[in-house]
Design an enzyme around this catalytic site. Sequence first.
Site, PDB file in Angstrom:
ATOM      1  N   GLU A 131       0.846  -1.199   0.000  1.00 17.81           N
ATOM      2  CA  GLU A 131       0.000   0.000   0.000  1.00 17.81           C
ATOM      3  C   GLU A 131       0.886   1.256   0.000  1.00 17.81           C
ATOM      4  OE1 GLU A 131      -3.251   0.383  -0.551  1.00 17.81           O
ATOM      5  OE2 GLU A 131      -2.470   2.406  -0.656  1.00 17.81           O
TER       6      GLU A 131
ATOM      7  N   LYS B 175       8.355  -1.518  -2.395  1.00 17.26           N
ATOM      8  CA  LYS B 175       7.694  -0.774  -1.325  1.00 17.26           C
ATOM      9  C   LYS B 175       8.743  -0.171  -0.379  1.00 17.26           C
ATOM     10  CE  LYS B 175       5.014   0.908   1.638  1.00 17.26           C
ATOM     11  NZ  LYS B 175       4.239   2.102   1.426  1.00 17.26           N
TER      12      LYS B 175
ATOM     13  N   CYS C 119       6.238   4.536   9.461  1.00 19.81           N
ATOM     14  CA  CYS C 119       6.852   3.689   8.428  1.00 19.81           C
ATOM     15  C   CYS C 119       8.237   4.075   7.933  1.00 19.81           C
ATOM     16  CB  CYS C 119       5.890   3.562   7.266  1.00 19.81           C
ATOM     17  SG  CYS C 119       4.432   2.626   7.751  1.00 19.81           S
TER      18      CYS C 119
HETATM   19  P1  NAD Z   1      -2.010  -0.604  12.646  1.00 23.58           P
HETATM   20  O1  NAD Z   1      -1.213  -0.937  13.841  1.00 23.58           O
HETATM   21  O2  NAD Z   1      -2.774   0.673  12.576  1.00 23.58           O
HETATM   22  O3  NAD Z   1      -3.056  -1.797  12.355  1.00 23.58           O
HETATM   23  C1  NAD Z   1      -2.734  -3.147  12.395  1.00 23.58           C
HETATM   24  C2  NAD Z   1      -3.905  -3.905  13.017  1.00 23.58           C
HETATM   25  O4  NAD Z   1      -3.674  -5.312  12.887  1.00 23.58           O
HETATM   26  C3  NAD Z   1      -4.094  -3.651  14.516  1.00 23.58           C
HETATM   27  O5  NAD Z   1      -5.393  -3.146  14.734  1.00 23.58           O
HETATM   28  C4  NAD Z   1      -3.915  -5.046  15.159  1.00 23.58           C
HETATM   29  O6  NAD Z   1      -4.792  -5.267  16.263  1.00 23.58           O
HETATM   30  C5  NAD Z   1      -4.268  -5.958  14.018  1.00 23.58           C
HETATM   31  N1  NAD Z   1      -3.720  -7.320  14.145  1.00 23.58           N
HETATM   32  C6  NAD Z   1      -2.445  -7.696  14.409  1.00 23.58           C
HETATM   33  N2  NAD Z   1      -2.349  -9.043  14.405  1.00 23.58           N
HETATM   34  C7  NAD Z   1      -3.580  -9.527  14.133  1.00 23.58           C
HETATM   35  C8  NAD Z   1      -4.113 -10.855  13.981  1.00 23.58           C
HETATM   36  N3  NAD Z   1      -3.341 -11.916  14.091  1.00 23.58           N
HETATM   37  N4  NAD Z   1      -5.428 -10.991  13.717  1.00 23.58           N
HETATM   38  C9  NAD Z   1      -6.219  -9.890  13.589  1.00 23.58           C
HETATM   39  N5  NAD Z   1      -5.768  -8.624  13.697  1.00 23.58           N
HETATM   40  C10 NAD Z   1      -4.466  -8.449  13.974  1.00 23.58           C
HETATM   41  O7  NAD Z   1      -1.002  -0.684  11.396  1.00 23.58           O
HETATM   42  P2  NAD Z   1      -1.109   0.098   9.993  1.00 23.58           P
HETATM   43  O8  NAD Z   1      -0.598   1.488  10.131  1.00 23.58           O
HETATM   44  O9  NAD Z   1      -2.455  -0.124   9.415  1.00 23.58           O
HETATM   45  O10 NAD Z   1      -0.020  -0.688   9.132  1.00 23.58           O
HETATM   46  C11 NAD Z   1      -0.248  -1.999   8.679  1.00 23.58           C
HETATM   47  C12 NAD Z   1       0.816  -2.356   7.666  1.00 23.58           C
HETATM   48  O11 NAD Z   1       0.701  -1.494   6.522  1.00 23.58           O
HETATM   49  C13 NAD Z   1       2.257  -2.186   8.159  1.00 23.58           C
HETATM   50  O12 NAD Z   1       3.035  -3.214   7.605  1.00 23.58           O
HETATM   51  C14 NAD Z   1       2.682  -0.854   7.579  1.00 23.58           C
HETATM   52  O13 NAD Z   1       4.069  -0.796   7.354  1.00 23.58           O
HETATM   53  C15 NAD Z   1       1.945  -0.813   6.266  1.00 23.58           C
HETATM   54  N6  NAD Z   1       1.633   0.525   5.750  1.00 23.58           N
HETATM   55  C16 NAD Z   1       1.173   1.508   6.589  1.00 23.58           C
HETATM   56  C17 NAD Z   1       0.821   2.755   6.079  1.00 23.58           C
HETATM   57  C18 NAD Z   1       0.307   3.860   6.965  1.00 23.58           C
HETATM   58  O14 NAD Z   1       0.097   4.950   6.469  1.00 23.58           O
HETATM   59  N7  NAD Z   1       0.063   3.632   8.249  1.00 23.58           N
HETATM   60  C19 NAD Z   1       0.900   2.982   4.706  1.00 23.58           C
HETATM   61  C20 NAD Z   1       1.349   1.956   3.874  1.00 23.58           C
HETATM   62  C21 NAD Z   1       1.710   0.737   4.410  1.00 23.58           C
HETATM   63  C1  UGA Z   2       4.530   7.619   3.808  1.00 20.75           C
HETATM   64  C2  UGA Z   2       4.551   7.576   2.281  1.00 20.75           C
HETATM   65  O1  UGA Z   2       4.371   8.907   1.777  1.00 20.75           O
HETATM   66  C3  UGA Z   2       3.453   6.670   1.738  1.00 20.75           C
HETATM   67  O2  UGA Z   2       3.556   6.569   0.309  1.00 20.75           O
HETATM   68  C4  UGA Z   2       3.600   5.279   2.358  1.00 20.75           C
HETATM   69  O3  UGA Z   2       2.566   4.433   1.924  1.00 20.75           O
HETATM   70  C5  UGA Z   2       3.567   5.397   3.872  1.00 20.75           C
HETATM   71  O4  UGA Z   2       4.628   6.297   4.308  1.00 20.75           O
HETATM   72  C6  UGA Z   2       3.808   4.097   4.570  1.00 20.75           C
HETATM   73  O5  UGA Z   2       4.374   3.188   4.009  1.00 20.75           O
HETATM   74  O6  UGA Z   2       3.425   4.073   5.727  1.00 20.75           O
HETATM   75  P1  UGA Z   2       3.081   8.872   5.650  1.00 20.75           P
HETATM   76  O7  UGA Z   2       4.189   8.469   6.560  1.00 20.75           O
HETATM   77  O8  UGA Z   2       1.690   8.572   6.042  1.00 20.75           O
HETATM   78  O9  UGA Z   2       3.293   8.198   4.207  1.00 20.75           O
HETATM   79  O10 UGA Z   2       3.145  10.452   5.384  1.00 20.75           O
HETATM   80  P2  UGA Z   2       4.132  11.380   4.517  1.00 20.75           P
HETATM   81  O11 UGA Z   2       3.320  12.394   3.841  1.00 20.75           O
HETATM   82  O12 UGA Z   2       5.054  10.580   3.671  1.00 20.75           O
HETATM   83  O13 UGA Z   2       4.975  12.123   5.642  1.00 20.75           O
HETATM   84  C7  UGA Z   2       5.938  11.435   6.425  1.00 20.75           C
HETATM   85  C8  UGA Z   2       6.696  12.435   7.291  1.00 20.75           C
HETATM   86  O14 UGA Z   2       7.562  13.244   6.500  1.00 20.75           O
HETATM   87  C9  UGA Z   2       5.783  13.407   8.038  1.00 20.75           C
HETATM   88  O15 UGA Z   2       6.299  13.625   9.328  1.00 20.75           O
HETATM   89  C10 UGA Z   2       5.871  14.672   7.209  1.00 20.75           C
HETATM   90  O16 UGA Z   2       5.595  15.832   7.938  1.00 20.75           O
HETATM   91  C11 UGA Z   2       7.323  14.614   6.756  1.00 20.75           C
HETATM   92  N1  UGA Z   2       7.607  15.380   5.518  1.00 20.75           N
HETATM   93  C12 UGA Z   2       6.976  15.048   4.362  1.00 20.75           C
HETATM   94  C13 UGA Z   2       8.547  16.394   5.550  1.00 20.75           C
HETATM   95  O17 UGA Z   2       9.150  16.691   6.594  1.00 20.75           O
HETATM   96  N2  UGA Z   2       8.821  17.079   4.389  1.00 20.75           N
HETATM   97  C14 UGA Z   2       8.206  16.773   3.212  1.00 20.75           C
HETATM   98  O18 UGA Z   2       8.508  17.444   2.182  1.00 20.75           O
HETATM   99  C15 UGA Z   2       7.262  15.738   3.201  1.00 20.75           C
END
Ligand code: NAD
Ligand code: UGA
Length: 455
Positions: free
Chosen positions: A156, A215, A271
């Site tokens: 994602e 990713k 992340c």
């Molecule tokens: P999160 O902690 O918000 O959510 C994960 C959920 O999974 C929790 O609610 C937890 O209770 C649940 N869980 C864990 N083990 C489980 C199980 N065995 N059965 C059922 N539920 C279970 O995490 P997130 O931010 O959604 O991130 C999830 C993944 O996506 C990570 O690998 C992260 O790196 C990736 N990712 C996150 C973002 C972001 O913006 N947060 C963006 C892209 C990718």
């Molecule tokens: C980031 C990536 O942008 C997503 O594509 C990815 O899916 C995600 O991580 C993930 O894998 O979790 P996110 O962390 O939600 O998304 O937000 P960003 O907009 O990337 O910002 C990350 C951090 O960098 C924030 O603290 C933001 O304030 C900072 N930032 C961003 C800066 O300091 N300068 C910039 O120019 C941009």
Amino acid sequence: MKICCIGAGYVGGPTMSIMANKCKDIQITVVDLDEKKIAAWNSNELPVFEPELLEKVQKARGRNLFFSTDIDKELMEADIIFISVNTPTKTYGVGAGKASDLTYVENCARRIGEVARKAKIIVEKSTIPVRTAESIRKIFLANGYGDRFQVLSNPEFLAEGTAVKDLEEPDRVLIGGEESEEGRKAVEVLAGIYEQWVPGGKILKTNLWSAELSKLAANAFLAQRISSINAISALCEVTGADVGEVARVIGMDSRIGSKFLNASVGFGGSCFQKDILNLVYLCEYYGVYEVAKYWEQVLLMNEYQRERFSGKIVSSLFDTITGKRIAVYGFAFKKDTNDTRGSSAISVCKHLLEEKAHLAIYDPKVSLQQINKDLEIEEEKIIYCKNAYEAADGAHAVIILTEWDEFKGLDFKKIYKSMLKPAFIFDGRRILNHENLVKIGFEVYSIGRGKKSRY
Ligand code: NAD
Ligand code: UGA
């Protein structure tokens, strides 16, 4: 068709809500072990704050979008299972501090194997180390249910704060699959779902390992741009250059591009740091040590930027902040989210608390309970404020840690009047009009611009 998504977090909840809105013929259930979280998804107080998300959830919930804790039932009935659980940095054992903790992913794979009877496609949505699909397949094979499952990688790319838009109009959707006939078929099934709203040209199909590694690489490149501009910001401050002007100049080169060049107090979020540490670990594991050191530097620069900022606050306030009230504007890791994971505000506030400052914190979306948890302190140690004016009242300094839009529209004359003099502002996000602030009487320090004052 039925889809089950394991993990109702920042990715699982929003991703499936958009998919349910776009594909009304698919029944989607998001499951989680956390009962409170599922109850919140079933209410109008969602556990995740994202602009426009509540409306999207309300449109689909009860029609073809469901949130449930009955995990086994949903795993049994689904045709496609997304694994969207957390993959935090390991805190113990081999690879502690760098490698990803895959416990939650592995638990999902084992549970799927135990309860699922019909053929299924298993989709890795979580961010995981390259070659994780191999481990998942091995668990299935070793337990005798391997042939029924096809594992795909579909990382994602949404960013928090803009999740709805990112999901509705993604730059690309990435699907990695096994290079076999069955693998290709599974890729086409998943691609067919995304094609209901994403143009075909934006759906990239690769092998599994390219998808998994892309990713990590994408996040590393984004974070590297921030560290690069932050490195230049330090040089700007001592030379009289302005990092905003420098960023504009370099960003207009179409080969470089203008995004992700905002110098700041350092990147946060759940992340960037985790994924780069994971990349570094993988490099070391595969013996490419120079590559590991190269990416590690992106993180060291981020830490340097945070320390530089809190150091500047202490030195400007005459080398002591003991007992001084400091108004902290913003605690979330970026605007338009309630997420504080990895926020630079945590590091900066911890530094200031070590120096015995009195912190008066205001964030429009983050609760006192969350702040106390992040700072690992008890209730009375910080002053939690209902608005920005209350925080600044009687303060020596205001520091901007999150770029919330409402901070730009504040009445800084009123704020100045209520503060002790000299009144300082430290702009860690470069969002204020510094010339106006100096006219009002403030001493202003900004990342990438240095100090501006009347004196
Ligand atoms: P999160 O902690 O918000 O959510 C994960 C959920 O999974 C929790 O609610 C937890 O209770 C649940 N869980 C864990 N083990 C489980 C199980 N065995 N059965 C059922 N539920 C279970 O995490 P997130 O931010 O959604 O991130 C999830 C993944 O996506 C990570 O690998 C992260 O790196 C990736 N990712 C996150 C973002 C972001 O913006 N947060 C963006 C892209 C990718
Ligand atoms: C980031 C990536 O942008 C997503 O594509 C990815 O899916 C995600 O991580 C993930 O894998 O979790 P996110 O962390 O939600 O998304 O937000 P960003 O907009 O990337 O910002 C990350 C951090 O960098 C924030 O603290 C933001 O304030 C900072 N930032 C961003 C800066 O300091 N300068 C910039 O120019 C941009």
